[in-house]
Motif scaffolding. Sequence first.
Motif, PDB file in Angstrom:
ATOM      1  N   THR A 101     -20.694  25.040  32.089  1.00 22.02           N
ATOM      2  CA  THR A 101     -19.232  25.090  31.986  1.00 22.02           C
ATOM      3  C   THR A 101     -18.561  24.110  32.931  1.00 22.02           C
ATOM      4  O   THR A 101     -17.414  23.714  32.706  1.00 22.02           O
ATOM      5  CB  THR A 101     -18.715  26.501  32.290  1.00 22.02           C
ATOM      6  OG1 THR A 101     -19.129  26.886  33.611  1.00 22.02           O
ATOM      7  CG2 THR A 101     -19.252  27.505  31.272  1.00 22.02           C
TER       8      THR A 101
ATOM      9  N   SER B 246     -25.927  32.228  37.907  1.00 18.44           N
ATOM     10  CA  SER B 246     -24.729  31.690  37.259  1.00 18.44           C
ATOM     11  C   SER B 246     -24.423  30.265  37.685  1.00 18.44           C
ATOM     12  O   SER B 246     -23.509  29.635  37.151  1.00 18.44           O
ATOM     13  CB  SER B 246     -23.523  32.580  37.569  1.00 18.44           C
ATOM     14  OG  SER B 246     -23.187  32.516  38.947  1.00 18.44           O
TER      15      SER B 246
ATOM     16  N   ASP C 112     -22.264  29.770  31.825  1.00 19.37           N
ATOM     17  CA  ASP C 112     -21.646  30.988  31.297  1.00 19.37           C
ATOM     18  C   ASP C 112     -22.729  31.998  30.938  1.00 19.37           C
ATOM     19  O   ASP C 112     -23.920  31.778  31.209  1.00 19.37           O
ATOM     20  CB  ASP C 112     -20.724  30.675  30.110  1.00 19.37           C
ATOM     21  CG  ASP C 112     -21.468  30.118  28.891  1.00 19.37           C
ATOM     22  OD1 ASP C 112     -22.726  30.194  28.855  1.00 19.37           O
ATOM     23  OD2 ASP C 112     -20.801  29.613  27.968  1.00 19.37           O
ATOM     24  N   GLU C 113     -22.331  33.103  30.304  1.00 13.54           N
ATOM     25  CA  GLU C 113     -23.280  34.176  30.006  1.00 13.54           C
ATOM     26  C   GLU C 113     -24.321  33.767  28.973  1.00 13.54           C
ATOM     27  O   GLU C 113     -25.343  34.430  28.817  1.00 13.54           O
ATOM     28  CB  GLU C 113     -22.526  35.426  29.518  1.00 13.54           C
ATOM     29  CG  GLU C 113     -21.809  35.285  28.190  1.00 13.54           C
ATOM     30  CD  GLU C 113     -20.490  34.540  28.284  1.00 13.54           C
ATOM     31  OE1 GLU C 113     -19.861  34.307  27.245  1.00 13.54           O
ATOM     32  OE2 GLU C 113     -20.080  34.202  29.424  1.00 13.54           O
TER      33      GLU C 113
ATOM     34  N   ARG D  83     -22.419  25.069  36.834  1.00  9.73           N
ATOM     35  CA  ARG D  83     -21.987  26.431  36.562  1.00  9.73           C
ATOM     36  C   ARG D  83     -22.326  26.772  35.116  1.00  9.73           C
ATOM     37  O   ARG D  83     -22.118  25.942  34.210  1.00  9.73           O
ATOM     38  CB  ARG D  83     -20.476  26.572  36.785  1.00  9.73           C
ATOM     39  CG  ARG D  83     -19.992  26.148  38.173  1.00  9.73           C
ATOM     40  CD  ARG D  83     -20.507  27.064  39.260  1.00  9.73           C
ATOM     41  NE  ARG D  83     -20.051  26.619  40.588  1.00  9.73           N
ATOM     42  CZ  ARG D  83     -20.375  27.196  41.721  1.00  9.73           C
ATOM     43  NH1 ARG D  83     -21.165  28.262  41.712  1.00  9.73           N
ATOM     44  NH2 ARG D  83     -19.938  26.734  42.879  1.00  9.73           N
TER      45      ARG D  83
ATOM     46  N   ARG E 241     -24.839  28.230  29.062  1.00  5.63           N
ATOM     47  CA  ARG E 241     -24.256  26.925  28.773  1.00  5.63           C
ATOM     48  C   ARG E 241     -23.571  26.391  30.032  1.00  5.63           C
ATOM     49  O   ARG E 241     -23.022  27.157  30.826  1.00  5.63           O
ATOM     50  CB  ARG E 241     -23.240  27.024  27.631  1.00  5.63           C
ATOM     51  CG  ARG E 241     -23.849  27.459  26.311  1.00  5.63           C
ATOM     52  CD  ARG E 241     -22.779  27.691  25.258  1.00  5.63           C
ATOM     53  NE  ARG E 241     -21.828  28.730  25.665  1.00  5.63           N
ATOM     54  CZ  ARG E 241     -20.923  29.265  24.864  1.00  5.63           C
ATOM     55  NH1 ARG E 241     -20.825  28.854  23.598  1.00  5.63           N
ATOM     56  NH2 ARG E 241     -20.090  30.196  25.311  1.00  5.63           N
TER      57      ARG E 241
END
Length: 240
Positions: free
Chosen positions: A230, A208, A224-225, A222, A228
Motif C-alpha cells: 500500500t 503489516s 494491507d490484509e 506497508r 498487497r
Amino acid sequence: MTFAALQPLADRAALFSALRQDSLTTALEDLGDNRWDADMAAGTLTFTSNADPSRQLVTRAHLVATIAPGPRSLLWAWAHPQGDPAGVAAQLRDYGREHGIAELSETELPFPADAAGDADWITAAAHTVGAVAVELTGRAPYYLAPVGGGTYAVFLLDAPLPPLTVAAAAIVLPRILSTVALPDARTSVWDAARLAGWNLTWTDESFSGATVADSTGTATFRFDERARITNIESSLHPQA
C-alpha cells in the motif's frame, strides 16, 4: 497460467526478477538498437550496438531450458545437446528431486493439455522458467532468446550490471510496481531482500510492514490484509 507447479517459485522471485530485468533493459537501452549473439562454446551472450559495434555488453550465459512449439515441450538444459549436464540448470533438477517437483527433475516437460502453445503462451512460460531459475540459483537477470521456429531459449546471465541496492530499487519501484503483478507481495519483498543481500526486519508481529536496508539506505513497505503493498517509505543515504 503456464506450468502450474512452477508458478509458486516464480511468484516468490517476481519482485527481485523484475528489478534485475529492469537493470538489464536499462543497459540494453544505453546501447540503442542492438543485436545479440550467442557463443555456446565460450558460454557467452553478447549484445552489440548496431550504430557502433565497438559498444558491447558481454555476459556469461547459462542455458536453463528451451521451449518449443513443435514438440510442445520444455527441455531442460542439463539434458539439452548444447547444455551442460553439471551446469546451472542442474540446480533446478536437484531442487526438484529434493522437494518432489517432477516438473523440475524430468528431462522434458510437455505443455499442459489445455495450453494454447502459441507465441504469447510460450513467452509467458519462458518468463516463468526464467523467474524460477532466478529463485533457485540466485543469479539474475535472465534473457529470452528467440532461436527460430517459435522456440525460445532461456538463459541466466552473469552481466556487468550495477549491484541491486536499496537506493537503486527505491528509485525504480514505483514504475516497476505499476506494471508487475505480485500474487503475494509480502513474500516477494522478503525474497527480494534475501536474493539481493539486504537486511529485512518486520515492523510488527502481524507482518503489516517490512523494512529493508543496506549501506545505501532503507525502504519500508506497508501491506494491507491481502498482503498487497500500500505504501513505500524510503530514506536514502548520500553516496560519495
